[in-house]
Write an enzyme that holds these catalytic residues in place. Sequence first.
Site, short mmCIF file in Angstrom:
data_model
loop_
_atom_site.label_atom_id
_atom_site.label_comp_id
_atom_site.label_asym_id
_atom_site.label_seq_id
_atom_site.Cartn_x
_atom_site.Cartn_y
_atom_site.Cartn_z
N HIS A 79 43.13 52.88 33.26
CA HIS A 79 44.17 53.46 34.10
C HIS A 79 45.47 52.68 33.87
O HIS A 79 45.50 51.47 34.04
CB HIS A 79 43.79 53.39 35.58
CG HIS A 79 42.81 54.44 36.00
ND1 HIS A 79 42.57 54.77 37.31
CD2 HIS A 79 41.99 55.25 35.26
CE1 HIS A 79 41.65 55.73 37.36
NE2 HIS A 79 41.29 56.01 36.14
N TYR A 208 47.53 56.66 46.18
CA TYR A 208 47.69 56.00 47.48
C TYR A 208 48.67 56.84 48.29
O TYR A 208 49.83 56.99 47.89
CB TYR A 208 48.23 54.59 47.30
CG TYR A 208 47.24 53.59 46.75
CD1 TYR A 208 46.60 52.69 47.59
CD2 TYR A 208 46.97 53.53 45.39
CE1 TYR A 208 45.70 51.76 47.09
CE2 TYR A 208 46.07 52.61 44.88
CZ TYR A 208 45.43 51.73 45.74
OH TYR A 208 44.54 50.81 45.25
N PRO A 299 40.15 46.37 51.14
CA PRO A 299 40.03 46.97 49.80
C PRO A 299 41.30 47.59 49.27
O PRO A 299 41.31 48.05 48.12
CB PRO A 299 38.94 48.03 50.01
CG PRO A 299 39.02 48.39 51.46
CD PRO A 299 39.41 47.12 52.17
N LYS A 303 41.02 43.85 45.14
CA LYS A 303 40.97 42.46 44.71
C LYS A 303 39.60 41.79 44.85
O LYS A 303 39.39 40.72 44.29
CB LYS A 303 42.00 41.64 45.49
CG LYS A 303 43.43 41.95 45.10
CD LYS A 303 43.72 41.44 43.72
CE LYS A 303 45.01 41.97 43.14
NZ LYS A 303 44.83 42.83 41.98
N TYR A 391 48.67 44.18 40.89
CA TYR A 391 47.55 45.11 40.78
C TYR A 391 46.76 44.89 39.50
O TYR A 391 45.53 44.93 39.51
CB TYR A 391 48.07 46.55 40.84
CG TYR A 391 47.04 47.57 41.27
CD1 TYR A 391 46.88 47.90 42.62
CD2 TYR A 391 46.23 48.22 40.34
CE1 TYR A 391 45.94 48.82 43.02
CE2 TYR A 391 45.30 49.16 40.73
CZ TYR A 391 45.15 49.45 42.08
OH TYR A 391 44.20 50.38 42.47
#
Length: 417
Positions: A79, A208, A299, A303, A391
């Site tokens: 991704h 998100y 979550p 991580k 990220y």
Amino acid sequence: MRTNPHQERTRVAVVGAGPAGLLLSHLLSLSGIDSVVIDVRTRADIEATMRAGILEQGTVDLMTGTGVGARLLSEGRRHEGVAIRSRGESRRIDFPSLTGRAVHLYPQHEVLKDLVAARLDDGADLRFGVGDVSVHGVTSDTPVVRFTEADGTRVELACAVVAGCDGSQGVCRTAVPRQARTDYFHAYPHGWFGILTEAPPSSDELVYAHSDRGFALISSRTPTVQRMYFQCDPAEDAAAWSDERIWAELRARVNGNGFELQEGPVIQRGVIPMRSYVVDPMSHGRLYLAGDAAHTVPPTGAKGLNLAVADVAVLCQALERFFHQGSSELLDSYGRTASDRVWRAQHFSWWMTSMLHTAPDADAFGRRRQLGEIDQLTGSRAGSAYLAEAYTGWPLALTNPDSVISDTVRRSAERAP
């Protein structure tokens, strides 16, 4: 009549066969350091663990560089970004253009299958389904782990070091006396209602979503099974929700402006509490905590597993220095080195959670402030770069240049912007 326990010895006793414990045993074996791994769960239970599956660039590099990443590369999905949805519009954060890195979607249970298979193929000593686990003498040079084998045999395993990788509910965390540790804990006022659904993917990358009704996350597991979440009260009863009610809630939070969820039967549902925890120090005597035994994160920032990998990369390098050169310097600084990354991840996870979730007591000012923050993040290269950097993961710590994993870790570090 009670028989005396069977006496055994190893250099590193690894309590817990999750990502931290199995990867640590694998890395140690590459340097010729023997270990015994025990877990109260069966192998089937461990390999069925369904948790987040976003692997940072450094995690991917470490796994592939040490021989356990073939299936990850062939079956996992790379991704190169995520979408942030706000006011019905998607704004993409492009990872490679901002950091030169990416992440892989590869579920945790697949990681565990790969690590178990690799350790067994290597002749490792893995013991599943044990009971009555306890840790003793960690402030001495010869700590002991006691447990009962699945067949009822009582074992006393002497070692030089105990690696506590048995999660937040294991025995190793509590083996650090309360007066010798500080517990940092934060409970968030919301949970995640999570589902697995038999449906095609709704998006090629994670979504998100911030909405007036609260947060939602659209993720994936396989081409035919998808993972989705929406913000809820932590006390919500998942069993009380019908499939239609679940989909109506998700649609209200995510759909719009041409984006529509792909729907299907809900095959699993449950509520996940949102918590942060860190223990300080991450060691006590010859006991060293790693992974969820030392810290947990909500979550939102993906991580948890990656922090476990980062912990054991540091711990393995310290153990190599200890066993091969007789120096405890890196072991003594293990907790300080590992916790630097832990607290960065705690902040990132808290920030993502606070920015995207609706607080129960949110007022009009707070809601509009969130929209301004999301606009600043998605409309600024600097803001987007911070999310992308965190990220995809910070470089793994190099503490021992002589470590067998140093070249792998260094290659990851050199990819950092």
